[in-house]
Design an enzyme around this catalytic site. Structure first.
Site, PDB file in Angstrom:
ATOM      1  N   ASP A 200      45.906  53.881  41.672  1.00  0.00           N
ATOM      2  CA  ASP A 200      45.668  52.436  41.619  1.00  0.00           C
ATOM      3  C   ASP A 200      45.954  51.832  43.000  1.00  0.00           C
ATOM      4  O   ASP A 200      45.425  52.305  43.982  1.00  0.00           O
ATOM      5  CB  ASP A 200      46.499  51.818  40.488  1.00  0.00           C
ATOM      6  CG  ASP A 200      45.939  50.465  40.061  1.00  0.00           C
ATOM      7  OD1 ASP A 200      44.804  50.147  40.425  1.00  0.00           O
ATOM      8  OD2 ASP A 200      46.651  49.714  39.368  1.00  0.00           O
ATOM      9  N   ASP A 204      51.578  46.325  45.405  1.00  0.00           N
ATOM     10  CA  ASP A 204      51.306  45.120  44.612  1.00  0.00           C
ATOM     11  C   ASP A 204      52.509  44.197  44.669  1.00  0.00           C
ATOM     12  O   ASP A 204      53.640  44.645  44.452  1.00  0.00           O
ATOM     13  CB  ASP A 204      51.086  45.482  43.135  1.00  0.00           C
ATOM     14  CG  ASP A 204      49.698  46.044  42.875  1.00  0.00           C
ATOM     15  OD1 ASP A 204      48.974  46.317  43.837  1.00  0.00           O
ATOM     16  OD2 ASP A 204      49.367  46.203  41.685  1.00  0.00           O
ATOM     17  N   ARG A 256      41.072  44.789  50.003  1.00  0.00           N
ATOM     18  CA  ARG A 256      42.405  44.251  49.710  1.00  0.00           C
ATOM     19  C   ARG A 256      43.447  44.569  50.789  1.00  0.00           C
ATOM     20  O   ARG A 256      44.386  45.305  50.553  1.00  0.00           O
ATOM     21  CB  ARG A 256      42.926  44.776  48.364  1.00  0.00           C
ATOM     22  CG  ARG A 256      42.025  44.440  47.197  1.00  0.00           C
ATOM     23  CD  ARG A 256      42.677  44.813  45.888  1.00  0.00           C
ATOM     24  NE  ARG A 256      41.797  44.463  44.768  1.00  0.00           N
ATOM     25  CZ  ARG A 256      42.076  44.686  43.501  1.00  0.00           C
ATOM     26  NH1 ARG A 256      43.221  45.264  43.178  1.00  0.00           N
ATOM     27  NH2 ARG A 256      41.236  44.339  42.560  1.00  0.00           N
TER      28      ARG A 256
END
Ligand code: NAG
Length: 377
Positions: A200, A204, A256
């Protein structure tokens, strides 16, 4: 003999010159500790070197800090053994400074590792790989430093039991395979780690996490690199404030770097070595101050630095994205939107950005360093 002396002297002068050179090409964080040959004795010096929104990590130093060495690469997520990373990072009470036995250590986490508050994980002096298993989670904690780890090949894990800070064993949902996740955490410094190839995300910062500095890391060979803000609905992320400085992104990254929702990010003096979809993306009214970065597009088809995400989503229209002093190569295009923004730093957080022309050299040692006792790192 005289010739020998001369040789020695000129050798020392050369050494001196090269040391000087290394020092002068270091960024403001590295310059604070890397030229100290006693870095392994005075490890706590590191935590006064952070800048940006995490500020100095003063709470992580002092006499009351327990030194703990990881000697055992095994992992039991429920009853971790003394000597393992999980025992030091989750179970050991008080303020803890974790180091690793010199040499190469490969830790495959059986479930995500929950790091407690007031913990420093310091990989300097060892070659530490957290790889091939679960990743690292900071959940409702503060005053955490993660420095000098290689985190790669993190994979989704099935549900299972895991020990949490404080010692309670809880059932854990399946995890998605993020390298490092911050949830509802604050005052966190992520510095000099090498992050790559996870299932993933690599990093984060979500659920109202704030006061975070992400510096000197090397992110490579990955799709979704850094997510700031969990989802469009999570308005608590409006208070999120993150500094992203002196990192190296790429090669072989997709998107990102970061993608931000709601909050504020100061993205400064990073080296972007190509991307496929975009480098910086935003939705839900975030503010991005991009300053003194070097953006090198990989191809004309992947030249847009910025993207409002998701494309065509009305609610995401209002983002403020400002570029100042950035450098663009190979046709990279930065689309500024919204009003002008500046870093809202106080005197404990402020540092001066360097010019984009210096970024390549100031990020050349991004990622985990190889440091040896008795020598500058
Ligand atoms: C780059 O951005 C422009 C406008 O901002 C857009 O029209 C174009 O389609 C984008 N290119 C790619 C490859 O996404």
């Amino acid at each position: 003999n005289a010739a020998e002396n001369l040789k020695r002297t000129s050798f020392s002068i050369l050494l001196l010159l090269s040391t000087r050179h290394v020092t002068s090409s270091m960024n403001v964080i590295d310059r604070c500790w890397r030229d100290q040959s006693n870095w392994d004795i005075d490890r706590q010096r590191l935590v006064v070197c952070s800048v940006g929104l995490a500020r100095k990590m003063q709470q992580n130093r002092g006499r009351g800090v327990t030194a703990y060495t990881v000697t055992d690469p095994s992992d039991d997520p429920v009853r971790p053994k003394p000597g393992t990373l999980r025992y030091g990072a989750t179970v050991l009470p008080g303020r803890v400074w974790i180091t690793f036995q010199p040499g190469n250590m490969h830790i495959r986490l059986a479930q995500p590792l929950f790091v407690k508050s007031f913990t420093v994980i310091d990989g300097r002096g060892a070659d530490v790989h957290v790889a091939g298993g679960a990743g690292i989670v900071l959940y409702e904690v503060s005053n955490v430093v993660i420095h000098g780890l290689h985190v790669h090949g993190v994979r989704a894990q099935p549900p299972g039991q895991v020990v949490r800070p404080g010692g309670a064993v809880q059932n854990m949902d399946a995890s998605a395979g993020d390298a490092i996740r911050l949830l509802s955490s604050s005052k966190v410094w992520i510095d000099h780690n090498t992050l790559a190839r996870c299932e993933d995300g690599l990093l984060d910062v979500t659920l109202g996490s704030t006061d975070v500095t992400v510096s000197n890391n090397w992110f490579h060979d990955h799709d979704k690199v850094m997510l700031l803000g969990h989802n469009d609905q999570h308005v608590a992320d409006r208070r999120m404030r993150v500094t992203v400085a002196f990192n190296r992104f790429g090669p072989n990254v997709n998107q990102r770097m970061p993608r931000i929702r709601h909050g504020y990010a100061h993205v400064v003096n990073n080296f972007y070595d190509g991307w496929r979809e975009y480098a910086i993306g935003g939705s839900m009214g975030p503010t991005v101050k991009s300053q003194g970065n070097l953006f090198i597009a990989s191809t004309p088809d992947s030249a847009n630095v910025t993207r409002r995400t998701p494309v065509g989503h009305a609610a995401g229209k209002d983002w403020h994205c400002h570029s100042s002093g950035d450098s663009f190569e190979n046709g990279a295009v930065f689309k500024q939107t919204g009003s002008r923004v500046r870093p809202n730093y106080n005197r404990h957080q402020a540092f001066s950005a360097v010019s984009a022309g210096e970024v390549r050299s100031l990020t050349k040692d991004a990622g985990a360093l190889r440091c040896f006792p008795g020598a500058a790192c």
